[in-house]
Enzyme design. Structure first.
Site, PDB file in Angstrom:
ATOM      1  CD  GLU A  74      53.853  98.134   7.192  1.00  0.00           C
ATOM      2  OE1 GLU A  74      53.014  97.178   6.905  1.00  0.00           O
ATOM      3  OE2 GLU A  74      53.429  98.951   8.140  1.00  0.00           O
TER       4      GLU A  74
ATOM      5  CE  LYS B 155      49.578  99.677  15.218  1.00  0.00           C
ATOM      6  NZ  LYS B 155      50.880  99.742  15.224  1.00  0.00           N
TER       7      LYS B 155
ATOM      8  CE  LYS C  33      50.217  99.874   8.518  1.00  0.00           C
ATOM      9  NZ  LYS C  33      51.062  98.676   9.226  1.00  0.00           N
TER      10      LYS C  33
END
EC number: 4.2.1.11
Length: 572
Positions: free
Chosen positions: A288, A468, A519
């Site tokens: 990315e 996460k 993100k």
């Protein structure tokens, strides 16, 4: 006969009297007469147009608090079309059972996406999760959704035997089947340029390269584990719905003893390009390429800037295409997949796009690179394949990054520049670049539960960890992980996995937890853009309430666990 009639009448009169007395006592114990009198008086004085609505609102404050009455699970699809589980919470509210909310979180596998049997594994996990939810429903019945920490502890206690069973099952499978022994890479030898002392004429010296640390076994993912994380989130959402407060405010009250007077929106890290292992060119290093806005911008301004840049990049790609408009390949992360043959090729493309739209790299916006180094390691050669056919040792990767940052100072962050096993190189990289850019551990970090168990965020040494909300992670564990990271002067980032669901609660979690960065991926997939839209809605609410604040600078943390690290630098 008359005596019998008289006796029956007396008995009925006595029963009616006792019933009246019981009713009076029933209402007296609950202070109904006083409250009814107060309600009628206040209604008459106020003279509302909707009399019954006013009375309903008045008496609602004295009703019993809502309690959970049922938990249900159903199989749904995530943003990539993979099966996952949705959790639905119903509560008893004012004597009626009502569906309150539902939640979906991502189910992350321990195996690569391309592995065989993944679809069967995901289906099995979703089916198991639904069964777990059936087992959990009676355990949570009667509990208040406000008891977040108690419920999360119950969920963790329920989950612990499951992971022990999974470990035992895997151990039995290993014992029952022949052991598959992976070959351990031997130290790689390379010829030196000089002649070996004492050897025959023309013979080259052979230099032994250091063997790399072996790959750590992945943390086992228990089938059904998404039920735990999704249920924990659903309980938090139910509490916020019943309390008529946004989820981010509810999370903030769980995190702080009192509600903060100001909320600072997390800075979005927006994916625009992908040049990783799955891209068509030679370049593998950039899974990315992300843009990071400077401080002082709203989320709306940041997204407008990223969208303008992305549209310009598409125009540039189309202009050099010989077959008309190029086919826009979009990754699950929500960004364009392009090929590159040089490390700086995608950066040059972005730099050119910035010039066309009047943006200056390093002032109007910054860059970040998700290197995903764990995907680049060739264990046979014991080197990273940064470019197809070009292999570099961990020490050479450190030199590569130092050179890249020196030539591209607009790069503000590197994510997963090395495997977590390469601890020595992480330390070298942190010493060299820790005062120039953020070094974040994503895949190189521990899962949230393991992070809290060890309370060790120093391995690898980095600027911050991408947290996460997946699988068995509860809301309480998210709160604990943020407290741990901030207590060690590290940067907090809340991120999405590759396979993301349509649930937009991560935006509320990021604001409520006080994440420094968020993100969410790119703008080219619906399940990603819905989360950005939720960020915009929260920002608008905070603006209207006058409680929106801003970061003043991007400040690199001082890492006391790395010796001789230069002091921090700041950028706007």
């Amino acid at each position: 006969m008359s005596y019998r009639v008289t006796g029956d009448a007396a008995r009925k009169a006595r029963e009616r009297y006792e019933l009246k007395q019981a009713a009076a006592e029933f209402y007296r114990k609950r202070n109904v007469p006083e409250r009814l009198e107060e309600a009628l008086n206040s209604t008459f004085c106020l003279g509302p147009e909707d009399v019954y609505g006013h009375l309903a609102n008045y008496f609602a404050q004295f009703s019993m608090p809502p309690t959970i009455c049922q938990i249900r699970g159903r199989k749904v699809l995530d943003g990539s079309g993979e099966p996952t589980v949705e959790v639905e919470v119903s509560c008893t509210v004012k004597n009626s059972d009502k569906r309150i909310c539902s939640s979906v979180i991502s189910a992350v596998s321990e195996h690569p996406k391309a592995s065989e049997g993944l679809e069967q594994e995901r289906n099995h996990s979703a089916d198991t999760a639904i069964q777990w939810l059936k087992d959990l429903s009676p355990l949570l019945k009667g509990m208040s959704p406000n008891e977040q920490h108690n419920i999360d502890q119950l969920l963790s206690d329920f989950y612990q035997p499951k992971i022990e069973e999974e470990k035992a099952r895997r151990q039995m499978e290993r014992e029952a089947s022949p052991m598959a022994i992976e070959p351990v890479p031997s130290p790689v030898t390379s010829p030196a340029l000089g002649k070996k002392k004492g050897s025959g004429k023309g013979k080259k010296a052979v230099v032994m390269e250091k063997p790399i640390p072996p790959k750590e076994a992945p943390e086992p993912v228990v089938p059904g584990s998404p039920a735990i994380g999704a249920l924990s989130l659903a309980v938090a959402k139910a509490s916020s719905v019943l309390g008529k407060t946004p989820l981010y405010l509810h999370i903030a009250t769980l995190r702080n003893e009192k509600l903060p007077s100001e909320f600072i929106m997390p800075t979005p890290m927006i994916s625009v390009l992908s040049c990783g292992k799955s891209s068509p060119g030679k370049l593998n290093l950039m899974k990315e390429v992300l843009v990071i806005p400077p401080t002082g911008l709203t989320v709306q301004q940041s997204l407008d800037m990223a969208l303008m840049l992305q549209n310009q990049i598409v125009k540039q790609i189309n202009s050099i295409s010989k077959t008309g408009p190029a086919i826009k390949n979009v990754t699950p992360l929500g960004c364009m997949l392009i090929g590159g043959d040089r490390i700086e090729q995608p950066l040059d493309l972005i730099c050119e796009a910035c010039q066309h739209v009047g943006l200056e790299l390093g002032r109007n916006l910054y860059l970040a690179i998700n290197c995903a180094a764990h995907e680049l390691m060739d264990y046979n050669k014991a080197k990273y394949e940064a470019l197809s056919g070009t292999f570099k040792s961990p020490d050479e990767m450190v030199d590569l990054y130092v050179d890249l940052i020196n030539r591209q100072p607009a790069i503000l962050a590197l994510l997963d520049p090395l495997r977590k096993e390469d601890a020595a190189q992480w330390e070298s990289l942190t010493k060299a670049l820790g005062s120039k850019c953020f070094l974040f551990a994503d895949a190189a970090s521990k899962p949230v539960c393991k992070l809290l168990e060890s309370a060790d965020i120093h391995n690898p040494p980095c600027s911050g960890t991408v947290i996460k909300h997946t699988n068995e992670t509860t809301v309480s564990q998210l709160l604990g992980s943020f407290k741990l990271i901030e207590g060690e002067n590290r940067v907090t980032i809340l991120g999405c996995p590759c396979e993301e669901s349509v649930d937009d609660s991560i935006a509320d979690l990021a604001v409520g937890l006080g994440a420094r960065f968020v993100k969410l991926g790119g703008l080219l997939r619906g399940e990603r853009s819905s989360k950005y839209n939720r960020l915009l809605a929260i920002e608008d609410e905070l603006t209207q309430a006058g409680t929106l604040g801003f970061w003043t600078k991007h400040e690199f943390p001082i890492l006391s666990d790395v010796e001789n690290l230069p002091g921090p630098e700041e950028v706007e």
